[in-house]
Write an enzyme that holds these catalytic residues in place. Structure first.
Site, PDB file in Angstrom:
ATOM      1  CB  THR A 297      13.890 -17.083 -20.794  1.00 22.53           C
ATOM      2  OG1 THR A 297      12.963 -18.152 -20.581  1.00 22.53           O
ATOM      3  CG2 THR A 297      13.207 -15.764 -20.488  1.00 22.53           C
ATOM      4  CD  GLN A 349       5.253 -17.538 -19.466  1.00 26.22           C
ATOM      5  OE1 GLN A 349       4.338 -18.120 -20.044  1.00 26.22           O
ATOM      6  NE2 GLN A 349       6.086 -18.154 -18.653  1.00 26.22           N
ATOM      7  CG  ASP A 350       9.046 -14.633 -18.968  1.00 27.18           C
ATOM      8  OD1 ASP A 350       8.241 -14.446 -18.043  1.00 27.18           O
ATOM      9  OD2 ASP A 350       9.823 -15.596 -18.997  1.00 27.18           O
ATOM     10  CG  ASP A 371       5.908 -14.817 -14.093  1.00 24.85           C
ATOM     11  OD1 ASP A 371       5.100 -14.490 -13.215  1.00 24.85           O
ATOM     12  OD2 ASP A 371       6.296 -15.989 -14.251  1.00 24.85           O
ATOM     13  NE  ARG A 439       4.463 -16.729 -11.498  1.00 23.08           N
ATOM     14  CZ  ARG A 439       4.346 -17.926 -12.077  1.00 23.08           C
ATOM     15  NH1 ARG A 439       3.861 -18.948 -11.396  1.00 23.08           N
ATOM     16  NH2 ARG A 439       4.727 -18.108 -13.330  1.00 23.08           N
ATOM     17  CD1 TRP A 441      11.678 -17.542 -11.347  1.00 21.56           C
ATOM     18  CD2 TRP A 441      12.675 -15.643 -11.961  1.00 21.56           C
ATOM     19  NE1 TRP A 441      12.534 -17.831 -12.382  1.00 21.56           N
ATOM     20  CE2 TRP A 441      13.147 -16.694 -12.770  1.00 21.56           C
ATOM     21  CE3 TRP A 441      13.161 -14.351 -12.164  1.00 21.56           C
ATOM     22  CZ2 TRP A 441      14.099 -16.479 -13.779  1.00 21.56           C
ATOM     23  CZ3 TRP A 441      14.083 -14.146 -13.169  1.00 21.56           C
ATOM     24  CH2 TRP A 441      14.546 -15.191 -13.961  1.00 21.56           C
TER      25      TRP A 441
END
Length: 532
Positions: A297, A349-350, A371, A439, A441
């Site tokens: 990531t 995502q991300d 996220d 949420r 992490w």
């Protein structure tokens, strides 16, 4: 020599444990004076078992704070040397990629710890120590992202002892509330003209005043795909900056309209860079790296910046890997005191990785699904538009996933005076797919939404669990004076860590308080609201 060291270390530890350490200036802002009081006493005691020349030579400064921070630096440096020396030729490409992340992040951590030892400011140091904690987590997450088990030679670097040493350092550096303003001054005192607190110490007075007072900022270099500038690619321009620039004065790169298909990294050594584009969706930096294609990531970012004091205006950063490729970062920032103004971040995502240190976003657009605003920086997004896209089948949307892993980190995500709404591709589906504000992490995840417009796409519960009851009591999620169809708190989660905030609590997450932004944002000439 080892025997003599142990004698010295044991006596020094006894000296500290009995609370008989020198009353130096640093000691006045920590409530901890012995190993037994710290979150991880064993890690503190373990410092005496390391025959490091730093201790044996009596070079540790007086004071319990320095004893712990310098011990953490020494211990981390030792295991990092071990890891960096490993022959990685036998590793496959994915393991090598995660390994390389750990080595690079470790080098940054050593610098953060060194700065923490040398700098007496509790607030500056807490930012560096928090960044060190984020780096440690990111190193471990890189292997997890790719479904890998860290090699045995990584064990010492990822050990609980190293993590505990960092946690103890964060604890001893927290300022006492009654004197929290004692070390708040971030910038040097100048000639008394009333503007000294606007200019960061790493900029000269001439440079600061030029940036603040000039009608326009003259570019040092121009990037243009059509050949009308100094370079055709951003990477070429950065190579010039790296090879020929002298000093750390502000350096401006104007990037003309165009689509630049390149993965760009502004390294830590490249301080005080400013990128100026021709506007959102006119100057575009685009890439398509993803975890699905073998990148961590951390390394999937189309644009990554670590150099301190970075400013970007009028640009789009995007990752086009798509929802099917899972984690795929458009922009990652580790740049302390970085500012992004009228920029767009597009992904799924991300999307926006606010990895570490202090960051400010003003009038920016952020697009994503899962996220998509995440990381462990000290971050305020103000007057921004946050667009939720259509996720993959059976997915839920989550706007944030903040990564605070220690209760004494000064990090969190504050979303202020912004709008959360459905992107065009999600408007027809928003009633069928649930969208949540965030949420947890990590265990001490901290996120607040203040005076923002929350669209009807936000589920009544507001927030989503990560895994069972993980972090529900230790997180801090807050909402204050929001509006819009999704803003009602009547049916919100009943977690111990969720709060409908008072105005006094909300003020702690403003630009003025959370970022201490009055001291450094004015240099960017970007508008901001200091208070609620």
């Amino acid at each position: 020599m080892a025997k003599n060291f142990i004698t010295f270390a044991t006596l020094f530890l006894l000296f500290l444990t009995l609370h008989v350490y020198g009353g130096d200036s640093i000691g006045t802002f920590t409530k901890f004076t012995s190993c037994s009081q710290l979150p991880h006493p064993k890690a503190c005691y373990s410092l005496t078992q390391n025959a490091d020349p730093l201790y044996a030579g009596g070079k540790v400064k007086s004071g319990f704070r320095e004893f712990n921070i310098q011990g953490a630096m020494s211990g981390f440096r030792r295991v990092h040397v071990e890891v960096a020396a490993v022959d990685v030729a036998k590793f496959d490409s994915r393991t090598r990629g995660a390994w390389d992340d750990c080595v690079a992040l470790g080098e940054e951590t050593i610098e953060h710890l060194r700065n923490s030892v040398e700098n007496p400011s509790s607030e500056e140091t807490q930012t560096w120590l928090s960044a060190a904690a984020a780096n440690q987590q990111t190193c471990a997450d890189g292997f997890f992202d790719l479904g890998l088990i860290p090699p045995p030679s990584m064990a010492n670097l990822l050990s609980s002892n190293i993590t505990d040493l960092l946690s103890n350092s964060l604890a001893v550096n927290v300022p006492e509330p009654t004197i929290s303003g004692r070390n708040r001054k971030l910038f040097s005192v100048g000639g008394g003209d009333g503007n000294d607190d606007l200019f960061p110490e790493w900029l000269s007075d001439d440079d600061s005043r030029r940036l603040l007072r000039s009608v326009s900022v003259k570019a040092n270099l121009v990037v243009a795909k059509d050949g009308s500038g100094n370079y055709k690619t951003i990477k070429e321009a950065l190579s010039h900056v790296s090879g020929k620039r002298r000093g750390n004065r502000r350096f401006v790169i104007y990037i003309k309209a165009g689509v630049y298909k390149e993965n760009v990294e502004v390294k830590k050594s490249m301080k005080n860079l400013m990128f100026v584009g021709d506007g959102i969706d006119r100057t575009i930096i685009t890439g398509k790296r993803s975890v699905k294609d073998g990148w961590t990531t951390f390394r999937s970012a189309t644009f990554a910046v670590a150099g301190k004091g970075f400013i970007a205006k009028g640009m789009t950063f995007q990752n086009t890997a798509g929802a099917m490729k899972h984690q795929a970062v458009a922009m990652r920032s580790d740049s302390d005191m970085s500012v992004f103004y009228r920029c767009s971040f597009k992904g799924y995502q991300d999307t926006l990785y606010v990895h570490s240190q202090r960051q400010f976003y003003r009038e920016c657009d952020i697009y994503g699904t899962v996220d998509f605003i995440f990381g462990d920086g000290v971050v305020v997004l103000q007057n921004c538009k946050i667009y939720v896209r259509k996720p993959m089948r059976n997915q839920k949307n989550t706007v944030t996933a903040q990564g605070r892993s220690d209760p004494n980190e000064n990090t969190g995500i504050s979303i202020h005076r912004s709008v959360i709404k459905a992107a065009s591709d999600f408007r027809s589906s928003q009633g069928k797919i649930k969208t949540f504000l965030g949420r947890p992490w990590k265990r001490y995840s901290r996120t607040v939404f203040m005076r923002s417009n929350l669209g009807g796409l936000i589920a009544p519960a507001g927030w989503l669990k990560w895994n069972g009851n993980f972090a529900l009591k230790t997180l801090y999620y807050g909402e204050y004076s929001n509006t819009g169809a999704g803003s009602s708190t009547k049916r919100r989660v009943k977690w111990g860590g969720y709060h409908v905030m008072s105005s006094s609590m909300a003020r702690k997450f403003t630009v003025g308080k959370f970022l201490v932004g009055n001291s450094w944002i004015p240099v960017s000439r970007v508008p901001f609201t200091s208070n609620l």
